[in-house]
Design a protein around this motif. Structure first.
Motif, PDB file in Angstrom:
ATOM      1  N   LYS A 266       3.276  -0.890   3.740  1.00  0.00           N
ATOM      2  CA  LYS A 266       3.907   0.401   3.364  1.00  0.00           C
ATOM      3  C   LYS A 266       3.874   0.656   1.848  1.00  0.00           C
ATOM      4  O   LYS A 266       4.343   1.784   1.221  1.00  0.00           O
ATOM      5  CB  LYS A 266       5.344   0.223   3.587  1.00  0.00           C
ATOM      6  CG  LYS A 266       6.261  -0.886   2.812  1.00  0.00           C
ATOM      7  CD  LYS A 266       7.816  -0.746   3.266  1.00  0.00           C
ATOM      8  CE  LYS A 266       8.521  -1.509   2.569  1.00  0.00           C
ATOM      9  NZ  LYS A 266       9.775  -1.725   2.882  1.00  0.00           N
TER      10      LYS A 266
ATOM     11  N   HIS B 123       5.059   2.084  11.570  1.00  0.00           N
ATOM     12  CA  HIS B 123       5.202   2.382   9.961  1.00  0.00           C
ATOM     13  C   HIS B 123       6.147   3.390   9.705  1.00  0.00           C
ATOM     14  O   HIS B 123       6.877   3.582   8.736  1.00  0.00           O
ATOM     15  CB  HIS B 123       3.870   2.750   9.609  1.00  0.00           C
ATOM     16  CG  HIS B 123       3.102   4.307   9.966  1.00  0.00           C
ATOM     17  ND1 HIS B 123       3.784   5.221   9.439  1.00  0.00           N
ATOM     18  CD2 HIS B 123       2.417   4.538  11.098  1.00  0.00           C
ATOM     19  CE1 HIS B 123       3.091   6.109  10.190  1.00  0.00           C
ATOM     20  NE2 HIS B 123       2.276   5.842  10.944  1.00  0.00           N
TER      21      HIS B 123
ATOM     22  N   LEU C 112       3.323  -5.037   8.013  1.00  0.00           N
ATOM     23  CA  LEU C 112       3.954  -3.747   7.868  1.00  0.00           C
ATOM     24  C   LEU C 112       4.507  -3.629   6.430  1.00  0.00           C
ATOM     25  O   LEU C 112       4.450  -2.515   5.943  1.00  0.00           O
ATOM     26  CB  LEU C 112       4.955  -3.526   8.996  1.00  0.00           C
ATOM     27  CG  LEU C 112       5.721  -2.038   8.826  1.00  0.00           C
ATOM     28  CD1 LEU C 112       4.644  -1.071   8.971  1.00  0.00           C
ATOM     29  CD2 LEU C 112       6.735  -2.226  10.006  1.00  0.00           C
TER      30      LEU C 112
ATOM     31  N   ILE D 151       1.470  -2.007  12.945  1.00  0.00           N
ATOM     32  CA  ILE D 151       1.629  -1.031  11.840  1.00  0.00           C
ATOM     33  C   ILE D 151       1.515   0.436  12.210  1.00  0.00           C
ATOM     34  O   ILE D 151       2.410   1.233  11.765  1.00  0.00           O
ATOM     35  CB  ILE D 151       0.560  -1.507  10.509  1.00  0.00           C
ATOM     36  CG1 ILE D 151       0.926  -2.912   9.961  1.00  0.00           C
ATOM     37  CG2 ILE D 151       0.435  -0.321   9.660  1.00  0.00           C
ATOM     38  CD1 ILE D 151      -0.266  -3.296   9.024  1.00  0.00           C
TER      39      ILE D 151
END
Length: 49
Positions: free
Chosen positions: A48, A18, A44, A14
């Motif tokens: 978000k 990201h 991930l 992540i």
């Protein structure tokens, strides 16, 4: 490992990806992912939001 703590592989994934929007928005570069990366991509997409 820093200061006696570790991050799980999904956490490191992540942090690394990201801001790499083509991967998690458009699904680009999926052919380059291994099985572990595909599993981490699920986290991930949750992160978000």
């Amino acid at each position: 490992m820093e200061n006696g703590t570790t991050l799980a592989s999904a956490g490191l994934f992540i942090i690394r990806y990201h801001s790499f929007y083509p991967l998690h928005k458009e699904g680009a570069y999926m052919h380059l992912l291994n099985d572990q990366d595909k599993e981490d991509l699920k986290w991930l997409k949750i992160f978000k939001y």
